[in-house]
Design a protein around this motif. Structure first.
Motif, PDB file in Angstrom:
ATOM      1  N   HIS A 137       0.842  -1.199   0.000  1.00  8.00           N
ATOM      2  CA  HIS A 137       0.000   0.000   0.000  1.00  8.00           C
ATOM      3  C   HIS A 137       0.876   1.247   0.000  1.00  8.00           C
ATOM      4  O   HIS A 137       1.960   1.272   0.603  1.00  8.00           O
ATOM      5  N   THR A 138       0.390   2.280  -0.659  1.00  3.10           N
ATOM      6  CA  THR A 138       1.111   3.548  -0.732  1.00  3.10           C
ATOM      7  C   THR A 138       0.578   4.590   0.237  1.00  3.10           C
ATOM      8  O   THR A 138       1.055   5.715   0.252  1.00  3.10           O
TER       9      THR A 138
ATOM     10  N   LEU B  47       7.109  -4.303  -5.893  1.00  2.00           N
ATOM     11  CA  LEU B  47       6.500  -3.904  -4.623  1.00  2.00           C
ATOM     12  C   LEU B  47       7.179  -2.706  -3.985  1.00  2.00           C
ATOM     13  O   LEU B  47       6.790  -2.290  -2.892  1.00  2.00           O
ATOM     14  N   VAL B  48       8.153  -2.126  -4.618  1.00  2.00           N
ATOM     15  CA  VAL B  48       8.849  -0.969  -4.042  1.00  2.00           C
ATOM     16  C   VAL B  48       7.906   0.230  -4.039  1.00  2.00           C
ATOM     17  O   VAL B  48       7.236   0.527  -5.042  1.00  2.00           O
ATOM     18  N   ASN B  49       7.853   0.915  -2.927  1.00  2.00           N
ATOM     19  CA  ASN B  49       7.021   2.119  -2.806  1.00  2.00           C
ATOM     20  C   ASN B  49       7.676   3.254  -3.603  1.00  2.00           C
ATOM     21  O   ASN B  49       8.799   3.676  -3.305  1.00  2.00           O
ATOM     22  N   LYS B  50       6.978   3.743  -4.596  1.00  2.00           N
ATOM     23  CA  LYS B  50       7.512   4.797  -5.458  1.00  2.00           C
ATOM     24  C   LYS B  50       7.166   6.196  -4.975  1.00  2.00           C
ATOM     25  O   LYS B  50       7.409   7.166  -5.695  1.00  2.00           O
ATOM     26  N   TYR B  51       6.592   6.294  -3.788  1.00  2.00           N
ATOM     27  CA  TYR B  51       6.185   7.596  -3.265  1.00  2.00           C
ATOM     28  C   TYR B  51       6.961   7.954  -2.005  1.00  2.00           C
ATOM     29  O   TYR B  51       6.429   8.581  -1.090  1.00  2.00           O
ATOM     30  N   ILE B  52       8.218   7.567  -1.945  1.00  6.41           N
ATOM     31  CA  ILE B  52       9.066   7.931  -0.816  1.00  6.41           C
ATOM     32  C   ILE B  52       9.473   9.391  -0.964  1.00  6.41           C
ATOM     33  O   ILE B  52       9.890   9.813  -2.044  1.00  6.41           O
ATOM     34  N   PRO B  53       9.339  10.217   0.088  1.00  6.52           N
ATOM     35  CA  PRO B  53       9.662  11.644  -0.030  1.00  6.52           C
ATOM     36  C   PRO B  53      11.105  11.871  -0.457  1.00  6.52           C
ATOM     37  O   PRO B  53      12.028  11.195   0.000  1.00  6.52           O
ATOM     38  N   ASN B  54      11.291  12.834  -1.384  1.00  7.62           N
ATOM     39  CA  ASN B  54      12.609  13.269  -1.872  1.00  7.62           C
ATOM     40  C   ASN B  54      13.352  12.185  -2.641  1.00  7.62           C
ATOM     41  O   ASN B  54      14.563  12.280  -2.820  1.00  7.62           O
ATOM     42  N   VAL B  55      12.642  11.147  -3.074  1.00 12.92           N
ATOM     43  CA  VAL B  55      13.269  10.039  -3.798  1.00 12.92           C
ATOM     44  C   VAL B  55      12.545   9.855  -5.122  1.00 12.92           C
ATOM     45  O   VAL B  55      11.315   9.816  -5.172  1.00 12.92           O
ATOM     46  N   THR B  56      13.331   9.710  -6.200  1.00 17.12           N
ATOM     47  CA  THR B  56      12.795   9.418  -7.527  1.00 17.12           C
ATOM     48  C   THR B  56      13.447   8.148  -8.047  1.00 17.12           C
ATOM     49  O   THR B  56      14.677   8.093  -8.195  1.00 17.12           O
TER      50      THR B  56
END
Length: 776
Positions: free
Chosen positions: A280-281, A376-385
């Motif tokens: 989940h995001t 399954l990696v969360n692509k909405y980590i702050p300051n991370v692209t």
């Protein structure tokens, strides 16, 4: 700790539902949105979805299906103060009845697991009500507490118990006797978000609280919890697993984002979770277990998140064993491995071989492939692209930004990853990050990956999160030093009206991001009986903009004002100045309201009006600023039942009752208490030696039966007890105190308990030197 993603995921982005319910047969899930009720067939959640239109403008706070298979088509919803019962026939939902008796919003509902017609509801109006759906006009029973209830849960083993949560307290009730709770315990110091009863032990239940912990209790021995797990964030849900002795928890992160997983714990070892459901995001709002069909070995967990995604997770026997559940059947791989070691030398060797076989299978099944981990990696980590995820080349490229710096990280995974084979990391900085910081980031990545691969666990997302946090902290420290540049490079085509330039926020803005904005109005009582009031001025109340949420707004406003002041000057003088001092970075609350007031006045005025107003103002006149109202202090002692002046001047001398009463009467008259003047005039008559009985009990009327005897004292004390005049009540007790025969409980109890034999009381011998009588 193992990690795994959901097997089935369906997006319902248009629903905006806040809760979810799964029926007892495991076929249907209901997602109640504001305008639509979505009925999802869990056997085919992507295609078989029924959307039913709602006409209410309010959200549904909670929903639950009937837990009995014979009435599995019924479900109930709570919206505001109303409880509604619905019937579902696989294509259409019909409202059966509506139940309304609460005066405030319903916070939770729960069907009885033993009676198909009984449902409990609780509300912040301090009432918990029991309903019979066959008679929905009024509740069949109700119980009340001091504060509102946030949770109500029936016991799953016995029908005569249910629990309610009130802030940090838990009350356990017997529905046959609701005048008082069976058990009352203080479980947490913060609000309880969830209660769940054990499905095997009728005495055991769990509580999840905002104090970042979940506890286990037994209501028969509730003085001490039977176990506690701690998490870094408030625990939103904590429920027992239907297999083994496990617990599923959901945390809600308030200070940092990314805590969107479910954690599974073994209740025999609460130091760390045994499994993490990742996928989940956003925060998980609700989860429920599907009923397992006969012959199936896997359990299915259904979750609903704020990201409006419904996920179904397969919990296989390997994960079930992590919670202490012993599966009846063995998989083919387990059977083969045990058969290969069928001829051990002794029983201990056979147990050892079987244990090694099972552990190896658990390790293999708990490890994900690289493609599964990438998906399954969360692509909405702050300051991370995340720029690249290539499972064929076994590489991942990540870009991390913080302040004016940026770092590009390339991660390469070996073929035997994660079996004691950590990935390789390459860090490059296009913004010229110092070599020492790059080495520190590389050390963070290496340490994080090695901790995971030593346990044969995947480490991609933990590494990304750790290096992003470390990178942010390092760049903040770099920006904090005075040698670094506070202002960005000078633009090539800059002029005073340049609008593309953005002033970087000072470091104080980052420090104060989680600190709430100071209160500008309020009232507070102190222990000395004073009421302190403070409020904003009339000019500040006219400001249309809302008060900021965080204190960092002051630093942001100060930075913006420096830019505006610099833009009004000529040339590039703003870049020749030294960096702002800490005093320049901060702004007071009064200055903030001054700036907002000026903006409010200039919005509706033209430049010409401003110029004319400026010419009319005398040069010697000082500028006025918006000031806060002064703090006002009120003395509230006059509103209290205890008079401080009387407490200081009262005299207590039981050796001379008349003199003491005369002194206290004058002090009561001085403060205007006429009722106390009459009281101190009456006490000498009640304590007069002339009312003392004769040593012969048959001679004269006992003091207890005289008009100014025990009945008079009882009525006086009852009067001041009802008026909550503790001060006068305490003085009466001290005056009529008999160190040999005084019984306070008899005086303050009801009239029936005070009707004792007067003849027995009259037998008490009163010494000649006593100037007061025993009231009993």
């Amino acid at each position: 700790m193992s990690q795994w993603g959901g097997n089935i995921s369906v997006d319902f982005g248009d629903l905006q539902a806040n809760t979810m319910g799964v029926d007892c047969l495991g076929k249907w899930a209901i997602l109640p949105g504001r305008r639509v009720l979505a009925m999802v067939n869990l056997d085919d959640p992507t295609e078989n979805v029924h959307r039913l239109t709602r006409t209410s403008k309010y959200d549904i706070s909670c929903v639950q299906w009937n837990p009995h298979a014979s009435h599995a088509h019924l479900f109930s919803t709570a919206c505001m103060q109303k409880l509604e019962l619905w019937a579902w026939d696989d294509s259409f939902a019909k409202q059966v009845c509506s139940m309304k008796a609460h005066s405030r919003n319903i916070s939770n509902i729960d069907w009885s697991p033993f009676d198909v017609n009984v449902i409990a509801s609780c509300s912040v109006d301090t009432f918990t009500m029991l309903w019979d759906v066959r008679d929905p006009k009024r509740p069949t029973a109700s119980c009340q507490s001091v504060c509102g209830a946030s949770q109500v849960k029936w016991n799953k083993v016995t029908n005569n118990l249910f629990a309610t949560a009130h802030e940090g307290d838990v009350r356990i009730w017997d529905p046959r006797k609701l005048n008082q709770p069976v058990v009352y315990l203080t479980a947490h110091l913060s609000k309880i978000h969830c209660i769940d009863w054990n499905h095997l032990n009728e005495q055991r239940f769990s509580t999840a609280s905002h104090d970042c912990s979940a506890k286990f209790w037994e209501y028969t021995d509730h003085r001490q919890d039977k176990g506690m797990l701690k998490s870094g964030s408030p625990v939103w849900r904590a429920r027992f697993t239907p297999f083994g002795d496990g617990l599923i928890t959901v945390v809600m992160s308030t200070l940092r984002r990314g805590e969107n997983s479910l954690y599974m714990w073994n209740n025999m070892n609460l130091k760390a979770p045994v499994h993490q459901f990742v996928g989940h995001t956003d925060v998980v709002m609700e989860f429920a277990w599907r009923k397992k069909d006969e012959g199936e070995r896997d359990y299915e967990l259904v979750t609903w998140s704020r990201d409006q995604n419904l996920k179904i997770w397969q919990v296989d026997p390997v994960l079930q064993r992590l919670c202490g559940h012993d599966a009846v059947d063995c998989s083919e791989n387990e059977t083969t491995l045990i058969e290969l070691n069928e001829t051990p030398k002794d029983n201990s060797q056979e147990a050892t071989v079987a244990s090694i076989s099972i552990n190896s299978i658990q390790s293999d099944q708990r490890t994900m492939t690289l493609s599964q981990e990438f998906s399954l990696v969360n692509k909405y980590i702050p300051n991370v692209t995340i720029e690249k995820l290539d499972s064929e080349e076994r590489q991942c490229s990540v870009s991390i930004s913080g302040g004016k710096h940026k770092a590009d990280v390339t991660i390469s995974f070996p073929m035997n990853y994660p079996n004691i084979a950590p990935p390789c990391f390459e860090i490059a900085s296009p913004t010229g990050l110092s070599t020492s910081l790059i080495k520190k980031l590389h050390r963070v990545l290496t340490d994080t990956s090695q901790k995971s691969v030593k346990k044969n666990l995947n480490c991609l997302e933990p590494c990304i999160r750790q290096v992003a946090t470390a990178f942010e902290n390092m760049t903040l420290e770099e920006r904090k030093t005075p040698d670094t540049d506070v202002f960005p490079p000078i633009p090539t085509s800059y002029h005073p009206q340049h609008t593309g330039y953005i002033q970087p926020l000072p470091f104080s803005a980052y420090q104060d991001f989680q600190i709430p904005f100071p209160r500008t109005c309020g009232a507070q009582f102190n222990s000395a009986g004073l009421l302190v009031l403070f409020a904003r001025s009339k000019e500040a109340n006219k400001i249309s903009e809302k008060t900021p949420k965080a204190l960092s707004e002051l630093a942001t406003m100060s930075s913006t004002n420096r830019v505006r002041n610099s833009q009004s000057s000529s040339g590039f003088a703003m870049y020749s100045r030294s960096p702002p001092t800490p005093k320049q970075e901060r702004m007071s609350v009064g200055q903030w309201y001054t700036i907002q007031s000026k903006r409010q006045r200039t919005k509706s005025r033209t430049f010409k009006d401003l110029q004319e107003a400026k010419d009319k103002v005398p040069k010697d006149k000082k500028k006025k600023s918006v000031k806060l109202e002064p703090v006002r202090v009120y003395d509230t002692l006059c509103l209290l039942r205890v008079n401080r002046e009387l407490g200081e001047k009262y005299r207590l001398d039981t050796g001379n009752i008349p003199a003491m009463c005369e002194h206290n009467k004058l002090e009561a008259a001085a403060v205007g208490r006429k009722d106390l003047v009459r009281l101190w005039s009456l006490i000498p008559v009640m304590c007069s030696p002339n009312l003392a009985p004769s040593p012969n009990p048959d001679d004269g009327t006992p003091w207890a039966q005289r008009p100014f005897g025990r009945n008079m004292l009882q009525s006086l004390m009852e009067h001041y007890r009802k008026t909550f005049d503790v001060q006068t009540l305490a003085m009466l007790i001290c005056v009529f105190w008999d160190r040999r025969h005084f019984n306070l409980q008899a005086i303050t109890s009801s009239g029936q308990s005070l009707k004792k034999s007067a003849s027995k009381v009259s037998l008490d011998y009163v010494p000649a030197n006593k100037t007061f009588m025993n009231p009993l």
